[in-house]
Design a protein around this motif. Sequence first.
Motif, short mmCIF file in Angstrom:
data_model
loop_
_atom_site.label_atom_id
_atom_site.label_comp_id
_atom_site.label_asym_id
_atom_site.label_seq_id
_atom_site.Cartn_x
_atom_site.Cartn_y
_atom_site.Cartn_z
N ILE A 119 1.01 -1.06 -0.02
CA ILE A 119 -0.13 -0.05 -0.04
C ILE A 119 0.61 1.36 0.07
CG2 ILE A 119 -1.79 1.29 1.43
CD1 ILE A 119 -1.47 -2.47 1.57
N PRO A 120 0.67 2.08 -0.84
CA PRO A 120 1.54 3.57 -0.95
C PRO A 120 1.40 4.30 0.24
CG PRO A 120 0.29 3.12 -2.97
CD PRO A 120 -0.32 2.06 -2.10
N THR A 121 2.67 4.70 0.69
CA THR A 121 2.63 5.45 1.94
C THR A 121 3.03 6.83 1.79
OG1 THR A 121 4.63 4.50 2.55
CG2 THR A 121 2.47 3.60 3.41
N GLY A 122 3.80 7.16 0.54
CA GLY A 122 4.71 8.36 0.65
C GLY A 122 6.04 7.70 0.63
N GLU A 123 7.20 8.73 0.17
CA GLU A 123 8.55 8.19 0.14
C GLU A 123 9.13 7.99 1.41
OE1 GLU A 123 10.16 7.52 -2.48
OE2 GLU A 123 8.28 8.12 -3.89
N GLU A 124 9.79 7.15 1.57
CA GLU A 124 10.87 6.91 2.64
C GLU A 124 9.84 6.56 4.05
OE1 GLU A 124 14.26 9.01 3.81
OE2 GLU A 124 14.21 10.05 1.88
N ALA B 253 1.57 4.19 9.62
CA ALA B 253 2.82 4.26 8.99
C ALA B 253 3.35 5.59 8.58
CB ALA B 253 2.89 3.34 7.77
N THR B 254 4.69 5.84 8.86
CA THR B 254 5.36 7.25 8.59
C THR B 254 5.81 7.53 7.23
OG1 THR B 254 7.32 6.93 9.76
CG2 THR B 254 5.63 7.52 11.22
N SER B 255 5.87 8.54 6.64
CA SER B 255 6.54 8.76 5.51
C SER B 255 7.67 10.00 5.89
CB SER B 255 5.67 9.26 4.26
OG SER B 255 6.61 9.74 3.68
N GLU B 256 8.91 9.56 6.06
CA GLU B 256 10.08 10.44 6.35
C GLU B 256 9.96 11.85 5.31
OE1 GLU B 256 13.98 8.92 7.16
OE2 GLU B 256 13.08 7.38 7.88
N GLU B 257 9.96 11.44 4.09
CA GLU B 257 9.97 12.40 2.98
C GLU B 257 8.81 13.25 2.98
OE1 GLU B 257 11.69 14.50 -0.05
OE2 GLU B 257 12.64 12.91 1.15
N ALA B 258 7.56 12.91 3.05
CA ALA B 258 6.31 13.59 2.95
C ALA B 258 6.01 14.26 4.19
CB ALA B 258 5.16 12.51 2.43
N GLY B 259 6.69 13.71 5.33
CA GLY B 259 5.99 14.42 6.67
C GLY B 259 4.70 14.09 7.04
N THR B 260 4.22 12.81 6.89
CA THR B 260 3.06 12.30 7.01
C THR B 260 2.89 10.91 7.69
OG1 THR B 260 2.74 11.36 4.75
CG2 THR B 260 2.12 13.45 4.97
N VAL B 261 1.52 10.69 8.17
CA VAL B 261 1.16 9.22 8.56
C VAL B 261 0.17 8.79 7.79
CG1 VAL B 261 0.49 7.92 10.57
CG2 VAL B 261 2.19 9.92 10.88
N THR B 262 0.27 7.88 7.13
CA THR B 262 -0.81 7.07 6.65
C THR B 262 -1.60 5.98 7.41
OG1 THR B 262 0.41 7.30 4.27
CG2 THR B 262 -1.31 5.53 4.61
N VAL B 263 -2.73 5.89 7.39
CA VAL B 263 -3.62 5.33 8.15
C VAL B 263 -4.29 4.03 7.20
CG1 VAL B 263 -5.52 4.78 9.65
CG2 VAL B 263 -4.17 7.04 9.63
N ILE B 264 -3.95 2.66 7.41
CA ILE B 264 -4.19 1.67 6.62
C ILE B 264 -5.38 0.97 7.46
CG2 ILE B 264 -3.48 -0.02 5.15
CD1 ILE B 264 -0.78 1.19 5.15
N LYS C 115 -6.45 -0.96 2.40
CA LYS C 115 -6.58 0.27 1.81
C LYS C 115 -6.23 1.38 2.88
CE LYS C 115 -10.02 -0.97 -1.89
NZ LYS C 115 -9.04 -1.09 -2.84
N ALA C 116 -5.71 2.62 2.19
CA ALA C 116 -5.38 3.73 2.86
C ALA C 116 -6.60 4.24 3.03
CB ALA C 116 -4.27 4.40 2.40
N VAL C 117 -6.91 4.90 4.24
CA VAL C 117 -8.24 5.52 4.58
C VAL C 117 -7.74 7.04 4.95
CG1 VAL C 117 -9.64 3.55 5.29
CG2 VAL C 117 -8.34 4.77 7.12
N LYS C 118 -6.59 7.49 5.15
CA LYS C 118 -6.29 8.71 5.68
C LYS C 118 -4.79 9.07 5.62
CE LYS C 118 -7.70 12.63 7.81
NZ LYS C 118 -9.00 13.58 7.72
N THR C 119 -4.46 10.35 5.23
CA THR C 119 -3.10 10.59 5.31
C THR C 119 -3.20 11.87 6.33
OG1 THR C 119 -2.53 9.77 3.09
CG2 THR C 119 -1.09 11.43 3.94
N MET D 143 -8.78 11.05 13.48
CA MET D 143 -7.51 10.89 12.47
C MET D 143 -6.68 12.33 12.05
SD MET D 143 -8.48 7.43 10.25
CE MET D 143 -9.29 6.14 10.88
N GLU D 144 -6.96 13.34 13.10
CA GLU D 144 -6.17 14.31 12.90
C GLU D 144 -5.14 14.89 13.90
OE1 GLU D 144 -6.64 16.54 10.40
OE2 GLU D 144 -8.59 15.62 9.54
N ALA D 145 -3.92 15.37 13.33
CA ALA D 145 -2.71 15.91 14.21
C ALA D 145 -3.38 17.05 14.90
CB ALA D 145 -1.81 15.94 13.41
#
Length: 337
Positions: free
Chosen positions: A153-158, A173-184, A190-194, A231-233
């Motif tokens: 499942i795609p999450t963003g780079e790194e 799952a964190t993405s170091e490059e995008a500065g995001t957390v993907t919720v699967i 399936k990813a339900v939130k970034t 699902m919000e920071a």
Amino acid sequence: MTHIKFALLVPIALLAGCGHSGPSYHVYISNESSGDVTIIDPVRMEALSTVPIGKRARGIHPSVDGKLIFIALSGSPLAPPGVDESTLPPPDKSADGIGVFDIAQNKLLRKLPGGSDPEQFAVGRDGALYISNEDAAGVSFVDPVKGEVLHTIPTGEEPEGVTVSPDGKLVYATSEEAGTVTVIDIATAKAVKTIKVGRRPRNVTFLPDGSRAFVTNENDGTVSVIDTGTMEATHTVLLGAGLKPMGQAMSRDGSRLYISTGRGKQVVILEPATEKILAAFEVGQRPWGIALSPDEKLLFTANGPSNDVSVVDVATHAILKKIKVGERPWGVLVLGQ
């Protein structure tokens, strides 16, 4: 103002009261550069053995039944931040996978497929593995019994930090490059939130009730707090100048969150209820992996550049001992016998 308390190395003679009976648990350390796992006796505070596992041993977690240990292995060359990757040797993809270590036999049984360049992972309630694949910019779902990658499942780079929610339904799952957390969503894969967090997010840790998640943002020196209901920071907590938050260990009751700070050399104790910093103390060179003993009286940190593990008294913040392990220790796993 937060008062910083620095840990002191105490004489080993003070440990005599610990006795020499067999330990109720062992501490397992994944060593990235030497490609092995060191097993520590926490009573004697010494390394019992170091077992070869494979290249770049990093993420380390037990199987659901506690009889096996899974270790993320990678044939990609070390590439610290800022390095020109065109100058690096080509990756050895045959070395990628998840090593399966049998605790009773004290040996590596086999290597499972784990996608490309596996680094961190989590184990689901049913035993499935959820693995961050830096090269593939996604999280792979792996069936360890069949030895198959079921989904990526795609999450963003790194992608790096991977954690299953306490109810077992979601993967963060964190993405170091995008500065995001993907919720699967595990059921649908399936990813339900970034969720946007800070720069270079490294790790996600939940409160025991699952109501909030804490994300370490290495390059900001902060922890993002996620409301898992929305699902919000909602906000961030600043840890302090020069600190690089990395790994986390939550107490069982959710009253204390212990955060390693990499180049900051310290562990910071955060009180989740108030989000106040209770203490910060030095433990060693670039601590990353971190874990509590089962009785939560000891804290273990993997200190990469110095090739050792600090054993810290939680009550006093004193370093009881630094135990030599393999090269560039990365992950820490505490597991009962």
